[in-house]
Design a protein around this motif. Structure first.
Motif, PDB file in Angstrom:
ATOM      1  N   PRO A  68       0.859  -1.191   0.114  1.00 13.11           N
ATOM      2  CA  PRO A  68       0.117   0.023  -0.035  1.00 13.11           C
ATOM      3  C   PRO A  68       0.842   1.352  -0.031  1.00 13.11           C
ATOM      4  O   PRO A  68       1.819   1.351   0.430  1.00 13.11           O
ATOM      5  CB  PRO A  68      -1.041  -0.135   1.145  1.00 13.11           C
ATOM      6  N   VAL A  69       0.374   2.403  -0.516  1.00 16.19           N
ATOM      7  CA  VAL A  69       0.967   3.657  -0.738  1.00 16.19           C
ATOM      8  C   VAL A  69       1.714   4.276   0.659  1.00 16.19           C
ATOM      9  O   VAL A  69       2.685   4.513   0.610  1.00 16.19           O
ATOM     10  CB  VAL A  69       0.113   4.776  -1.337  1.00 16.19           C
ATOM     11  N   VAL A  70       0.755   3.803   1.467  1.00 15.27           N
ATOM     12  CA  VAL A  70       1.545   4.516   2.957  1.00 15.27           C
ATOM     13  C   VAL A  70       2.930   3.605   3.094  1.00 15.27           C
ATOM     14  O   VAL A  70       3.854   4.221   3.851  1.00 15.27           O
ATOM     15  CB  VAL A  70       0.419   4.166   3.989  1.00 15.27           C
ATOM     16  N   VAL A  71       2.922   2.375   2.761  1.00 18.95           N
ATOM     17  CA  VAL A  71       4.238   1.566   3.150  1.00 18.95           C
ATOM     18  C   VAL A  71       5.288   1.879   1.848  1.00 18.95           C
ATOM     19  O   VAL A  71       6.231   2.126   2.286  1.00 18.95           O
ATOM     20  CB  VAL A  71       3.692   0.090   2.844  1.00 18.95           C
ATOM     21  N   ALA A  72       4.708   1.909   0.510  1.00 17.93           N
ATOM     22  CA  ALA A  72       5.626   2.050  -0.508  1.00 17.93           C
ATOM     23  C   ALA A  72       6.135   3.379  -0.709  1.00 17.93           C
ATOM     24  O   ALA A  72       7.390   3.590  -0.965  1.00 17.93           O
ATOM     25  CB  ALA A  72       5.011   1.410  -1.713  1.00 17.93           C
TER      26      ALA A  72
END
Length: 313
Positions: A283-287
Protein backbone atom coordinates in the motif's frame (compact mmCIF):
# COMPACT_ATOMS: atom_id res chain seq x y z
CA UNK A 1 -8.12 -25.95 5.02
CA UNK A 2 -10.70 -28.60 4.25
CA UNK A 3 -11.12 -29.30 7.97
CA UNK A 4 -12.00 -25.72 8.83
CA UNK A 5 -15.26 -25.71 10.78
CA UNK A 6 -17.56 -22.76 11.29
CA UNK A 7 -18.49 -22.78 14.95
CA UNK A 8 -21.68 -20.75 14.58
CA UNK A 9 -24.85 -21.70 12.75
CA UNK A 10 -27.40 -19.56 11.04
CA UNK A 11 -30.12 -20.48 13.56
CA UNK A 12 -30.06 -17.11 15.30
CA UNK A 13 -30.48 -15.24 12.04
CA UNK A 14 -33.17 -17.54 10.68
CA UNK A 15 -35.12 -17.10 13.90
CA UNK A 16 -34.62 -13.33 13.83
CA UNK A 17 -35.73 -13.08 10.22
CA UNK A 18 -38.83 -15.17 10.94
CA UNK A 19 -39.65 -13.02 13.95
CA UNK A 20 -39.22 -9.86 11.91
CA UNK A 21 -41.54 -11.06 9.16
CA UNK A 22 -44.11 -12.24 11.68
CA UNK A 23 -44.17 -9.34 14.11
CA UNK A 24 -42.69 -6.23 12.55
CA UNK A 25 -44.01 -6.04 9.01
CA UNK A 26 -46.46 -3.20 8.61
CA UNK A 27 -47.44 -3.33 4.96
CA UNK A 28 -49.58 -0.61 3.45
CA UNK A 29 -49.96 -2.06 -0.03
CA UNK A 30 -50.20 -5.40 -1.80
CA UNK A 31 -46.57 -5.32 -2.92
CA UNK A 32 -45.44 -6.37 0.56
CA UNK A 33 -43.15 -3.36 1.01
CA UNK A 34 -43.32 -1.94 4.53
CA UNK A 35 -43.99 1.75 4.91
CA UNK A 36 -40.84 3.75 5.72
CA UNK A 37 -42.83 5.87 8.14
CA UNK A 38 -44.46 3.02 10.04
CA UNK A 39 -43.94 2.98 13.82
CA UNK A 40 -43.47 0.01 16.12
CA UNK A 41 -45.92 -0.65 18.91
CA UNK A 42 -44.67 -1.11 22.47
CA UNK A 43 -45.26 -4.86 22.13
CA UNK A 44 -43.22 -5.00 18.94
CA UNK A 45 -40.37 -3.04 20.54
CA UNK A 46 -40.25 -5.49 23.44
CA UNK A 47 -40.15 -8.45 21.06
CA UNK A 48 -37.39 -6.85 18.99
CA UNK A 49 -35.30 -6.08 22.06
CA UNK A 50 -35.71 -9.64 23.30
CA UNK A 51 -34.80 -11.11 19.94
CA UNK A 52 -31.52 -9.25 19.39
CA UNK A 53 -28.18 -10.55 20.68
CA UNK A 54 -26.42 -8.50 23.35
CA UNK A 55 -23.58 -6.35 22.08
CA UNK A 56 -20.15 -7.39 23.32
CA UNK A 57 -16.85 -5.59 23.43
CA UNK A 58 -14.22 -7.50 21.51
CA UNK A 59 -11.47 -8.80 23.81
CA UNK A 60 -8.18 -6.88 23.57
CA UNK A 61 -9.73 -4.21 21.30
CA UNK A 62 -10.02 -0.63 22.59
CA UNK A 63 -11.83 1.00 19.64
CA UNK A 64 -13.61 -0.46 16.62
CA UNK A 65 -13.92 1.70 13.51
CA UNK A 66 -15.97 0.48 10.54
CA UNK A 67 -15.19 1.70 7.03
CA UNK A 68 -18.20 1.59 4.71
CA UNK A 69 -19.53 2.86 1.41
CA UNK A 70 -22.99 2.93 -0.04
CA UNK A 71 -21.68 1.85 -3.44
CA UNK A 72 -18.92 -0.47 -4.60
CA UNK A 73 -15.98 0.74 -6.67
CA UNK A 74 -15.26 3.93 -4.71
CA UNK A 75 -12.02 2.69 -3.13
CA UNK A 76 -13.39 1.68 0.27
CA UNK A 77 -11.05 -1.29 0.81
CA UNK A 78 -8.00 0.64 -0.37
CA UNK A 79 -8.95 3.38 2.08
CA UNK A 80 -9.45 0.89 4.93
CA UNK A 81 -6.03 -0.72 4.36
CA UNK A 82 -4.12 2.56 4.11
CA UNK A 83 -6.06 4.00 7.04
CA UNK A 84 -5.07 1.06 9.23
CA UNK A 85 -1.41 1.54 8.29
CA UNK A 86 -1.65 5.29 8.92
CA UNK A 87 -3.30 4.71 12.31
CA UNK A 88 -0.44 2.40 13.26
CA UNK A 89 2.04 5.12 12.34
CA UNK A 90 0.15 7.93 14.09
CA UNK A 91 -1.38 6.14 17.06
CA UNK A 92 0.80 3.13 17.74
CA UNK A 93 -0.15 0.55 20.38
CA UNK A 94 -1.25 -1.97 17.76
CA UNK A 95 -3.80 -1.89 14.94
CA UNK A 96 -5.99 -4.65 13.53
CA UNK A 97 -7.69 -4.94 10.13
CA UNK A 98 -10.79 -7.10 9.70
CA UNK A 99 -12.19 -7.75 6.21
CA UNK A 100 -15.90 -8.61 6.42
CA UNK A 101 -16.55 -8.55 2.66
CA UNK A 102 -17.31 -12.28 2.45
CA UNK A 103 -18.06 -12.34 -1.29
CA UNK A 104 -15.17 -10.13 -2.39
CA UNK A 105 -12.35 -10.21 0.18
CA UNK A 106 -9.45 -8.06 -1.01
CA UNK A 107 -7.40 -7.71 2.17
CA UNK A 108 -5.15 -10.75 1.52
CA UNK A 109 -4.00 -9.35 -1.82
CA UNK A 110 -3.60 -5.76 -0.64
CA UNK A 111 -1.68 -6.79 2.49
CA UNK A 112 0.36 -9.48 0.68
CA UNK A 113 -0.89 -12.31 2.92
CA UNK A 114 -1.94 -15.74 1.75
CA UNK A 115 -2.18 -18.52 4.32
CA UNK A 116 -4.88 -20.18 6.43
CA UNK A 117 -4.98 -18.89 10.02
CA UNK A 118 -3.80 -21.13 12.82
CA UNK A 119 -6.10 -21.93 15.74
CA UNK A 120 -5.26 -21.35 19.40
CA UNK A 121 -6.17 -23.66 22.27
CA UNK A 122 -9.72 -22.25 22.30
CA UNK A 123 -10.18 -22.90 18.57
CA UNK A 124 -10.07 -19.15 17.94
CA UNK A 125 -8.34 -17.98 14.77
CA UNK A 126 -4.95 -16.30 15.15
CA UNK A 127 -4.64 -13.23 12.87
CA UNK A 128 -1.97 -13.07 10.21
CA UNK A 129 0.35 -10.05 10.30
CA UNK A 130 2.20 -7.88 7.84
CA UNK A 131 3.56 -4.32 8.02
CA UNK A 132 2.83 -4.45 11.76
CA UNK A 133 -0.94 -4.90 11.23
CA UNK A 134 -2.95 -7.87 12.53
CA UNK A 135 -5.26 -9.08 9.76
CA UNK A 136 -8.23 -11.40 9.42
CA UNK A 137 -10.31 -12.04 6.31
CA UNK A 138 -12.60 -14.54 4.65
CA UNK A 139 -9.91 -14.60 1.98
CA UNK A 140 -7.66 -16.54 4.36
CA UNK A 141 -10.25 -19.34 4.60
CA UNK A 142 -10.83 -20.01 0.89
CA UNK A 143 -8.70 -20.38 -2.22
CA UNK A 144 -7.96 -17.10 -4.01
CA UNK A 145 -9.98 -18.04 -7.12
CA UNK A 146 -12.79 -19.79 -5.24
CA UNK A 147 -16.23 -18.20 -5.52
CA UNK A 148 -18.36 -17.93 -2.39
CA UNK A 149 -21.85 -19.04 -3.42
CA UNK A 150 -23.75 -19.08 -0.13
CA UNK A 151 -27.15 -18.11 1.14
CA UNK A 152 -27.62 -15.53 3.90
CA UNK A 153 -27.53 -17.80 6.99
CA UNK A 154 -24.18 -19.31 5.95
CA UNK A 155 -22.71 -15.86 5.31
CA UNK A 156 -23.91 -14.62 8.68
CA UNK A 157 -22.34 -17.64 10.37
CA UNK A 158 -18.96 -16.73 8.89
CA UNK A 159 -19.40 -13.07 9.84
CA UNK A 160 -20.03 -14.14 13.43
CA UNK A 161 -16.99 -16.41 13.33
CA UNK A 162 -14.72 -13.64 12.03
CA UNK A 163 -16.08 -11.14 14.55
CA UNK A 164 -16.24 -13.23 17.69
CA UNK A 165 -13.69 -16.00 17.26
CA UNK A 166 -10.59 -14.08 16.18
CA UNK A 167 -7.86 -14.02 18.83
CA UNK A 168 -6.64 -10.44 18.52
CA UNK A 169 -3.56 -9.51 20.45
CA UNK A 170 -4.00 -6.19 22.34
CA UNK A 171 -4.74 -3.45 19.81
CA UNK A 172 -5.87 0.14 20.11
CA UNK A 173 -7.77 0.44 16.83
CA UNK A 174 -9.59 -2.28 14.90
CA UNK A 175 -10.46 -1.15 11.37
CA UNK A 176 -13.34 -3.15 9.89
CA UNK A 177 -13.78 -3.16 6.11
CA UNK A 178 -17.52 -3.67 5.50
CA UNK A 179 -19.02 -4.81 2.18
CA UNK A 180 -20.70 -2.13 0.05
CA UNK A 181 -24.32 -1.26 0.68
CA UNK A 182 -26.52 -1.58 3.75
CA UNK A 183 -27.15 -5.30 4.04
CA UNK A 184 -27.19 -8.13 6.54
CA UNK A 185 -23.51 -7.79 7.50
CA UNK A 186 -23.98 -4.17 8.59
CA UNK A 187 -27.01 -5.02 10.70
CA UNK A 188 -25.30 -8.04 12.26
CA UNK A 189 -22.14 -6.21 13.28
CA UNK A 190 -24.19 -3.40 14.82
CA UNK A 191 -26.07 -5.97 16.91
CA UNK A 192 -23.13 -8.16 17.89
CA UNK A 193 -20.30 -5.84 18.94
CA UNK A 194 -19.72 -2.36 20.33
CA UNK A 195 -18.61 0.02 17.57
CA UNK A 196 -16.85 3.32 18.21
CA UNK A 197 -17.80 4.96 14.92
CA UNK A 198 -18.13 4.70 11.15
CA UNK A 199 -16.15 6.25 8.31
CA UNK A 200 -17.97 6.60 4.97
CA UNK A 201 -15.98 6.60 1.73
CA UNK A 202 -17.25 8.07 -1.53
CA UNK A 203 -16.14 9.62 -4.78
CA UNK A 204 -17.47 13.14 -5.46
CA UNK A 205 -19.91 12.05 -8.19
CA UNK A 206 -23.62 12.41 -7.57
CA UNK A 207 -24.54 8.76 -8.18
CA UNK A 208 -22.14 7.62 -5.43
CA UNK A 209 -23.30 10.33 -3.02
CA UNK A 210 -26.90 9.12 -3.23
CA UNK A 211 -25.83 5.90 -1.52
CA UNK A 212 -23.68 7.73 1.03
CA UNK A 213 -26.83 9.35 2.36
CA UNK A 214 -28.44 5.92 2.74
CA UNK A 215 -25.37 4.60 4.52
CA UNK A 216 -25.29 7.51 6.96
CA UNK A 217 -28.99 7.05 7.70
CA UNK A 218 -28.46 3.33 8.33
CA UNK A 219 -25.71 3.97 10.88
CA UNK A 220 -27.82 6.54 12.66
CA UNK A 221 -30.71 4.09 12.91
CA UNK A 222 -28.48 1.54 14.64
CA UNK A 223 -26.90 4.21 16.90
CA UNK A 224 -23.40 4.14 15.41
CA UNK A 225 -21.77 7.61 15.25
CA UNK A 226 -20.57 8.71 11.81
CA UNK A 227 -17.04 9.99 12.38
CA UNK A 228 -16.96 11.63 8.96
CA UNK A 229 -16.67 11.24 5.21
CA UNK A 230 -13.61 10.57 3.05
CA UNK A 231 -13.62 11.97 -0.49
CA UNK A 232 -11.69 9.43 -2.55
CA UNK A 233 -10.41 10.12 -6.08
CA UNK A 234 -11.09 13.78 -5.36
CA UNK A 235 -8.83 15.17 -8.09
CA UNK A 236 -6.38 13.98 -10.73
CA UNK A 237 -3.07 15.76 -11.17
CA UNK A 238 -1.23 15.01 -14.41
CA UNK A 239 2.27 13.77 -13.45
CA UNK A 240 3.79 15.34 -16.60
CA UNK A 241 2.26 18.80 -16.87
CA UNK A 242 0.69 19.27 -13.45
CA UNK A 243 -2.78 20.00 -14.84
CA UNK A 244 -5.53 19.21 -12.33
CA UNK A 245 -8.88 17.71 -13.32
CA UNK A 246 -11.92 16.88 -11.19
CA UNK A 247 -12.82 13.72 -13.08
CA UNK A 248 -15.61 12.61 -10.72
CA UNK A 249 -16.92 16.07 -9.86
CA UNK A 250 -15.83 18.79 -7.47
CA UNK A 251 -16.47 18.98 -3.71
CA UNK A 252 -19.46 16.65 -3.88
CA UNK A 253 -18.55 14.95 -0.60
CA UNK A 254 -18.19 18.34 1.08
CA UNK A 255 -21.73 19.29 0.07
CA UNK A 256 -23.07 15.95 1.30
CA UNK A 257 -21.20 16.26 4.60
CA UNK A 258 -22.76 19.68 5.15
CA UNK A 259 -26.24 18.26 4.50
CA UNK A 260 -25.65 15.36 6.89
CA UNK A 261 -24.05 17.53 9.57
CA UNK A 262 -20.78 15.56 9.66
CA UNK A 263 -17.13 16.35 8.96
CA UNK A 264 -15.03 15.67 5.90
CA UNK A 265 -12.05 13.76 7.26
CA UNK A 266 -9.95 14.26 4.17
CA UNK A 267 -9.48 14.06 0.40
CA UNK A 268 -7.47 11.38 -1.37
CA UNK A 269 -6.46 12.20 -4.98
CA UNK A 270 -6.84 9.80 -7.90
CA UNK A 271 -3.33 8.43 -8.14
CA UNK A 272 -1.40 5.75 -9.98
CA UNK A 273 0.69 5.15 -6.84
CA UNK A 274 -2.38 4.31 -4.77
CA UNK A 275 -3.65 1.86 -7.41
CA UNK A 276 -0.25 0.23 -7.91
CA UNK A 277 0.24 -0.13 -4.17
CA UNK A 278 -3.09 -1.93 -3.75
CA UNK A 279 -2.39 -4.26 -6.67
CA UNK A 280 1.17 -5.08 -5.62
CA UNK A 281 0.49 -5.77 -1.94
CA UNK A 282 2.52 -2.73 -0.89
CA UNK A 283 0.00 0.00 0.00
CA UNK A 284 1.05 3.56 -0.73
CA UNK A 285 1.51 4.35 2.98
CA UNK A 286 4.17 1.60 3.04
CA UNK A 287 5.66 2.01 -0.44
CA UNK A 288 5.71 5.83 -0.52
CA UNK A 289 5.39 7.05 3.08
CA UNK A 290 6.50 10.61 2.26
CA UNK A 291 4.20 11.08 -0.74
CA UNK A 292 1.27 13.48 -0.81
CA UNK A 293 -1.04 10.47 -1.13
CA UNK A 294 0.30 8.92 2.07
CA UNK A 295 0.04 12.32 3.78
CA UNK A 296 -3.67 12.39 2.96
CA UNK A 297 -4.18 9.09 4.81
CA UNK A 298 -2.05 10.31 7.75
CA UNK A 299 -4.23 13.42 8.06
CA UNK A 300 -7.40 11.31 8.03
CA UNK A 301 -5.95 9.00 10.67
CA UNK A 302 -5.04 11.91 12.94
CA UNK A 303 -8.57 13.31 12.75
CA UNK A 304 -10.06 9.92 13.57
CA UNK A 305 -7.72 9.51 16.54
CA UNK A 306 -8.80 12.92 17.84
CA UNK A 307 -12.49 12.07 17.46
CA UNK A 308 -12.10 8.69 19.15
CA UNK A 309 -10.14 10.31 21.99
CA UNK A 310 -12.93 12.82 22.53
CA UNK A 311 -15.52 10.03 22.57
CA UNK A 312 -13.58 8.17 25.25
CA UNK A 313 -13.21 11.16 27.58
Amino acid sequence: MGNFRILYTGTLFRASNHMYRRHFSNHKDKSGIPSAGSKLTDHQKKLMKRGLPKQVRLPNVESTIVVASGKGGVGKSTTAVNLALALAECGGDGVGLLDLDVFGPSLPHMMNLNAPPQLDTNDDMIPLSNYGIQCMSMGFLIEEKQAVVWRGPMVMSVVQRLLLRTAWRPIKYLVVDLPPGTGDTHLSISQLIQITGAVLVSTPQDIALLDVRRGAEMFRKVNIPVLGLVENMSIFCCPKCGHQEHIFGKKGVHRMAEELGVDVLGEVPLSLQVREGADSGRPVVVAHPTSSQASAYYNIAEKIIQKVTNFNK
